[in-house]
Design a protein around this motif. Structure first.
Motif, mmCIF file in Angstrom:
data_model
loop_
_atom_site.group_PDB
_atom_site.id
_atom_site.type_symbol
_atom_site.label_atom_id
_atom_site.label_comp_id
_atom_site.label_asym_id
_atom_site.label_seq_id
_atom_site.Cartn_x
_atom_site.Cartn_y
_atom_site.Cartn_z
ATOM 1 N N ARG A 155 0.844 -1.188 0.000
ATOM 2 C CA ARG A 155 0.000 0.000 0.000
ATOM 3 C C ARG A 155 0.881 1.240 0.000
ATOM 4 N N LEU A 156 0.311 2.346 -0.459
ATOM 5 C CA LEU A 156 1.050 3.602 -0.461
ATOM 6 C C LEU A 156 1.109 4.141 0.967
ATOM 7 N N ALA A 157 2.321 4.462 1.429
ATOM 8 C CA ALA A 157 2.494 5.019 2.771
ATOM 9 C C ALA A 157 3.326 6.293 2.693
ATOM 10 N N HIS A 158 2.883 7.325 3.375
ATOM 11 C CA HIS A 158 3.592 8.604 3.413
ATOM 12 C C HIS A 158 4.863 8.496 4.248
ATOM 13 N N THR A 159 4.757 7.913 5.436
ATOM 14 C CA THR A 159 5.812 7.551 6.396
ATOM 15 C C THR A 159 6.393 8.715 7.200
ATOM 16 N N ASP A 190 0.911 3.959 8.102
ATOM 17 C CA ASP A 190 0.844 5.393 8.412
ATOM 18 C C ASP A 190 0.047 5.644 9.688
ATOM 19 N N THR A 191 -0.984 4.843 9.908
ATOM 20 C CA THR A 191 -1.748 4.994 11.145
ATOM 21 C C THR A 191 -0.873 4.676 12.354
ATOM 22 N N ALA A 192 -0.106 3.597 12.270
ATOM 23 C CA ALA A 192 0.804 3.244 13.362
ATOM 24 C C ALA A 192 1.858 4.324 13.570
ATOM 25 N N LEU A 193 2.368 4.887 12.488
ATOM 26 C CA LEU A 193 3.372 5.933 12.596
ATOM 27 C C LEU A 193 2.806 7.220 13.187
ATOM 28 N N ALA A 217 -7.931 -0.579 8.527
ATOM 29 C CA ALA A 217 -6.715 -1.362 8.289
ATOM 30 C C ALA A 217 -5.941 -1.585 9.585
ATOM 31 N N TYR A 218 -5.901 -0.573 10.438
ATOM 32 C CA TYR A 218 -5.214 -0.727 11.724
ATOM 33 C C TYR A 218 -6.008 -1.671 12.624
ATOM 34 N N HIS A 219 -7.310 -1.527 12.628
ATOM 35 C CA HIS A 219 -8.166 -2.390 13.444
ATOM 36 C C HIS A 219 -7.990 -3.860 13.071
ATOM 37 N N ALA A 220 -7.716 -4.123 11.774
ATOM 38 C CA ALA A 220 -7.591 -5.505 11.301
ATOM 39 C C ALA A 220 -6.219 -6.117 11.590
ATOM 40 N N ALA A 221 -5.230 -5.304 11.911
ATOM 41 C CA ALA A 221 -3.883 -5.835 12.178
ATOM 42 C C ALA A 221 -3.870 -6.586 13.503
ATOM 43 N N THR A 222 -3.068 -7.650 13.582
ATOM 44 C CA THR A 222 -3.017 -8.446 14.804
ATOM 45 C C THR A 222 -2.231 -7.707 15.886
ATOM 46 N N PRO A 223 -2.566 -7.925 17.151
ATOM 47 C CA PRO A 223 -1.813 -7.284 18.231
ATOM 48 C C PRO A 223 -0.315 -7.581 18.167
ATOM 49 N N ALA A 224 0.060 -8.804 17.832
ATOM 50 C CA ALA A 224 1.484 -9.157 17.760
ATOM 51 C C ALA A 224 2.192 -8.351 16.679
ATOM 52 N N THR A 225 1.511 -8.136 15.558
ATOM 53 C CA THR A 225 2.090 -7.345 14.469
ATOM 54 C C THR A 225 2.352 -5.913 14.921
ATOM 55 N N LEU A 226 1.377 -5.316 15.576
ATOM 56 C CA LEU A 226 1.517 -3.934 16.011
ATOM 57 C C LEU A 226 2.577 -3.785 17.101
ATOM 58 N N THR A 227 2.687 -4.773 17.960
ATOM 59 C CA THR A 227 3.723 -4.734 18.994
ATOM 60 C C THR A 227 5.107 -4.806 18.364
ATOM 61 N N LEU A 228 5.271 -5.687 17.393
ATOM 62 C CA LEU A 228 6.552 -5.777 16.687
ATOM 63 C C LEU A 228 6.864 -4.464 15.984
ATOM 64 N N PHE A 229 5.865 -3.858 15.362
ATOM 65 C CA PHE A 229 6.073 -2.587 14.665
ATOM 66 C C PHE A 229 6.479 -1.501 15.653
ATOM 67 N N ALA A 230 5.785 -1.429 16.792
ATOM 68 C CA ALA A 230 6.111 -0.404 17.798
ATOM 69 C C ALA A 230 7.533 -0.580 18.303
ATOM 70 N N ARG A 231 7.932 -1.821 18.539
ATOM 71 C CA ARG A 231 9.285 -2.092 19.016
ATOM 72 C C ARG A 231 10.320 -1.697 17.962
ATOM 73 N N THR A 232 10.030 -1.995 16.707
ATOM 74 C CA THR A 232 10.955 -1.677 15.610
ATOM 75 C C THR A 232 11.059 -0.173 15.403
ATOM 76 N N LEU A 233 9.911 0.514 15.462
ATOM 77 C CA LEU A 233 9.910 1.963 15.299
ATOM 78 C C LEU A 233 10.754 2.629 16.379
#
Length: 276
Positions: A155-159, A190-193, A217-233
């Motif tokens: 997907r297109l992301a501004h970032t 982008d929502t996570a960012l 799209a954020y609501h559909a993401a798994t909690p584990a995915t978002l936790t990994l993303f937060a840790r990586t960010l």
């Protein structure tokens, strides 16, 4: 960045621009925070246009081409009006947006506008004619060697979800400016960012995630995915704060750490509940 003024451009460059705009009557140079050799608003008899660009032989000239190509495909973005390659300069004219920076503090009406814009972006596919490293490749140094499929996405992301890259226009729409860092990413990226930006604006991590959950799209993401993303960010921003310090980075890194800690604590609480 060494800034050049409009009147210091070669006559051939200015003449090429005025073939699109008509005679320039007034020029307003953009704030120094805009990372372009030329960044200004031109006022003509027919209206205004925002112009940005650099020398044709600048090694970063491809960034301006890329940004214009992405912007043409992006929702909630200013229109690209024209391109000029003349007199040794590469310039792009963008629709001038009359607006204000959004208020992202708790209770602001602009939060609903932000959700609508994030939803529109999350629904937009990456234009596959454009080549750009995806977000998970950009962050490869902070991810496992085998990147989990959940961090892949097209997907297109501004970032770069700084409020200074946002304007609320007269129609009440929240537009995103400066698409130079756009790349392919998961639909929810982008929502996570945006979550650390909301935390910096005064939201608790839970409040910020409640807003983010309104984006499908954020609501559909798994909690584990978002936790990994937060840790990586947090890891990426902490590294850049140490290696490429800038005044705004410490506060952002702190907000990212707050979010990552919140998600880690939530994961541990869930694991403890399941094992009880």
């Amino acid at each position: 960045m060494d800034r050049i003024e409009w009147h210091d451009l070669p006559a051939a460059t200015r003449a090429a621009v005025e073939r699109h705009t008509g005679p320039v009557e007034h020029v307003e140079t953009a704030p120094h925070g805009v990372m372009s050799r030329l960044a200004c608003t031109l006022r003509t008899r027919t209206g205004r246009a925002f112009v940005k660009g650099t020398l044709e032989d600048d090694p970063q000239a491809w960034v301006y081409r890329h940004e214009a190509q992405v912007t043409r495909n992006a929702p909630r973005a200013p229109r690209v009006l024209w391109e000029v390659d003349a007199g040794g300069w590469l310039l792009y004219g963008y629709e001038f947006v009359e607006g204000r920076y959004p208020d992202l503090t708790p209770g602001s009406d602009d939060l609903a506008r932000l959700v609508r814009t994030l939803t529109a972006i999350s629904d937009t596919p990456w234009p596959e004619t454009l080549r750009k490293k995806p977000l998970h490749t950009r962050w490869a140094d902070f991810l496992p060697q085998d990147v989990p499929p959940c961090l892949h996405g097209r997907r297109l992301a501004h970032t770069d979800m700084s409020p200074h890259n946002m304007l609320v226009n007269s129609a009440g729409e929240l537009l995103l400016l400066d698409w130079a860092l756009a790349c392919p990413a998961p639909a929810w990226a982008d929502t996570a960012l945006t979550i650390p930006r909301l935390i910096s604006a005064g939201h608790t991590p839970q409040q910020a995630e409640t807003i983010a959950q309104q984006v499908p799209a954020y609501h559909a993401a798994t909690p584990a995915t978002l936790t990994l993303f937060a840790r990586t960010l947090h890891a990426a921003w902490e590294h850049w704060e140490q290696t490429r310090p800038m005044p705004h980075r410490a506060a952002l890194t702190a907000a990212a750490q707050t979010w990552a800690t919140h998600r880690e604590e939530g994961r541990q609480t869930s694991a403890h509940t399941l094992s009880s």
